[in-house]
Design an enzyme around this catalytic site. Structure first.
Site, mmCIF file in Angstrom:
data_model
loop_
_atom_site.group_PDB
_atom_site.id
_atom_site.type_symbol
_atom_site.label_atom_id
_atom_site.label_comp_id
_atom_site.label_asym_id
_atom_site.label_seq_id
_atom_site.Cartn_x
_atom_site.Cartn_y
_atom_site.Cartn_z
ATOM 1 N NE ARG A 100 -3.752 0.734 2.011
ATOM 2 C CZ ARG A 100 -4.960 0.836 2.551
ATOM 3 N NH1 ARG A 100 -5.137 1.564 3.649
ATOM 4 N NH2 ARG A 100 -5.998 0.219 2.038
ATOM 5 C CG HIS B 62 -8.429 0.315 -2.531
ATOM 6 N ND1 HIS B 62 -7.698 -0.822 -2.224
ATOM 7 C CD2 HIS B 62 -9.015 0.713 -1.361
ATOM 8 C CE1 HIS B 62 -7.840 -1.080 -0.929
ATOM 9 N NE2 HIS B 62 -8.621 -0.161 -0.388
ATOM 10 C CD GLN C 189 -12.845 -1.481 -0.254
ATOM 11 O OE1 GLN C 189 -11.979 -1.363 0.598
ATOM 12 N NE2 GLN C 189 -14.023 -2.002 0.015
ATOM 13 C CG ASP D 80 -13.351 6.712 -0.400
ATOM 14 O OD1 ASP D 80 -13.371 6.625 0.853
ATOM 15 O OD2 ASP D 80 -12.329 6.478 -1.066
ATOM 16 C CB CYS E 165 -13.710 1.494 0.630
ATOM 17 S SG CYS E 165 -13.143 3.202 0.801
ATOM 18 N NE ARG F 26 -10.189 -5.025 0.977
ATOM 19 C CZ ARG F 26 -9.391 -4.030 1.366
ATOM 20 N NH1 ARG F 26 -9.902 -2.971 1.958
ATOM 21 N NH2 ARG F 26 -8.077 -4.057 1.135
HETATM 22 N N1 NVA Z 1 -9.734 6.857 -0.972
HETATM 23 C C1 NVA Z 1 -9.293 6.442 0.336
HETATM 24 C C2 NVA Z 1 -9.520 4.990 0.523
HETATM 25 C C3 NVA Z 1 -9.120 4.438 1.854
HETATM 26 C C4 NVA Z 1 -9.329 2.970 1.981
HETATM 27 C C5 NVA Z 1 -7.828 6.768 0.505
HETATM 28 O O1 NVA Z 1 -7.064 6.558 -0.444
HETATM 29 O O2 NVA Z 1 -7.453 7.259 1.569
HETATM 30 N N1 CP Z 2 -10.946 0.051 2.896
HETATM 31 C C1 CP Z 2 -9.679 -0.006 3.271
HETATM 32 O O1 CP Z 2 -8.776 -0.236 2.447
HETATM 33 O O2 CP Z 2 -9.479 0.154 4.611
HETATM 34 P P1 CP Z 2 -8.087 0.349 5.345
HETATM 35 O O3 CP Z 2 -7.541 1.683 4.912
HETATM 36 O O4 CP Z 2 -8.418 0.285 6.800
HETATM 37 O O5 CP Z 2 -7.160 -0.768 4.921
#
Ligand code: NVA
Ligand code: CP
Length: 305
Positions: free
Chosen positions: A103, A130, A133, A221, A261, A289
């Site tokens: 990530r 993502h 997700q 989101d 998400c 997930r």
């Molecule tokens: N769009 C959000 C998703 C988190 C799971 C981010 O990138 O922070």
């Molecule tokens: N939805 C998601 O990816 O959650 P986290 O940021 O907690 O991993």
């Protein structure tokens, strides 16, 4: 780089392979031991340069359930955080472990790990995408509306961000439609949008109520994603009116569900009455997930012997 050997983007997998993963995810949900221990003796390195609750825990637990071991590697602790090149990290980790989940910010870094390493790489979120997700989201949607997704309409309200981009990739691959309502200046990635548009999979609106009309799934989101904290005030102004409340849900189909998400900000992009209400499937979505990623881990890292 063999696209089937990694999971960097939904756009890299064929519809057939995506369906195979979703079917396997359903089998693993029904019976968590359906595949036995395909990761026996194997290790997954999990690199995080951004925070996570769901991704970290579901990958760690999932790897354990499949008989393997997961290593949590925060960029605060490993040399990537001090500037060690992605290519060198890829080459070194390939000598120790059997797969990498990462990530991070740049999609190019995830692709660099795949290019320079010799083991499967899984995208656990970038600024662009993502994909894990959306596999969980598709599993949730199939449980509700059946596995033939072609008549499905998904309404995305808010930022054209990483999650939105992966929805567009999935719609283009699996033949459903996404109706987006994004404020001007916050549209999805142009290349991702163009590919979805060429597949007839996307319509862009400015008004949330228009995008939501007749949708089976309404989703949104946060207004400011990880890495955009300094833009939060400016974004809060730009996203005024871009939220999912009872009025938006009333525009959707009678049996519409709400997905997010997570983490969510109640009172910003979603009303508490929606995310905590009867149409919400966010806890199933979060649970999925685990199952969807166990399917991906099994397909990419599982022993064939
Ligand atoms: N769009 C959000 C998703 C988190 C799971 C981010 O990138 O922070
Ligand atoms: N939805 C998601 O990816 O959650 P986290 O940021 O907690 O991993």
């Amino acid at each position: 780089m063999d696209p089937n050997g990694h999971f960097l983007s939904i756009a890299n997998w064929s519809p057939q392979r995506l369906r195979e993963a979703l079917d396997l995810a359903d089998r693993l949900k029904a019976d968590p031991k359906a595949c036995g221990r395909p990761l026996e003796g194997k290790t997954l390195a999990m690199i995080f340069t951004k925070s996570s609750t769901r991704t970290r825990v579901s990958f760690e637990v999932g790897t354990h359930q499949l008989g393997g071991q997961a290593l949590f590697l925060s960029s605060r602790d490993i040399q990537i955080g001090r500037g060690e090149p992605i290519a060198d990290t890829a080459r070194v980790l390939s000598r120790y472990v059997h797969g990498i989940m990462i990530r991070t910010f740049a999609q190019a870094d995830v692709e660099g790990l795949a290019r320079y390493g010799s083991i499967p790489v899984i995208n656990g979120l970038t600024d662009l995408l993502h994909p894990c997700q959306i596999m969980a989201d598709l599993q949730t949607v199939r449980a509700e509306f059946g596995s033939g997704l072609s008549r499905l309409v998904v309404a995305w309200i808010g930022d054209g961000n990483n999650v939105a981009n992966s929805w567009l990739n999935a719609a283009a691959k699996l033949g459903f439609r996404v109706r987006l309502a994004c404020p001007r200046g916050y549209d999805p990635d142009p290349a991702v949008f163009a590919a979805a548009e060429a597949a007839g999979a996307v319509e862009l609106f400015r008004a949330p109520a228009e995008a939501a009309a007749g949708a089976h799934v309404v989703t949104t989101d946060v207004w400011a994603s990880m890495g955009q904290e300094e833009e939060a005030a400016e974004r809060a102004r730009a996203f005024e009116g871009y939220y999912v409340d009872a009025g938006i849900m009333a525009r959707a189909a009678d049996d519409a569900i709400f997905l997010h998400c997570l983490p969510a900000h109640r009172g910003e992009e979603v009303a508490a009455g929606v995310i905590d209400g009867p149409a919400s499937r966010v806890w199933d979505e979060a649970e999925n997930r685990l199952h969807a990623q166990k399917a991906i881990l099994t397909m990419l890292m599982g022993s064939t012997s």
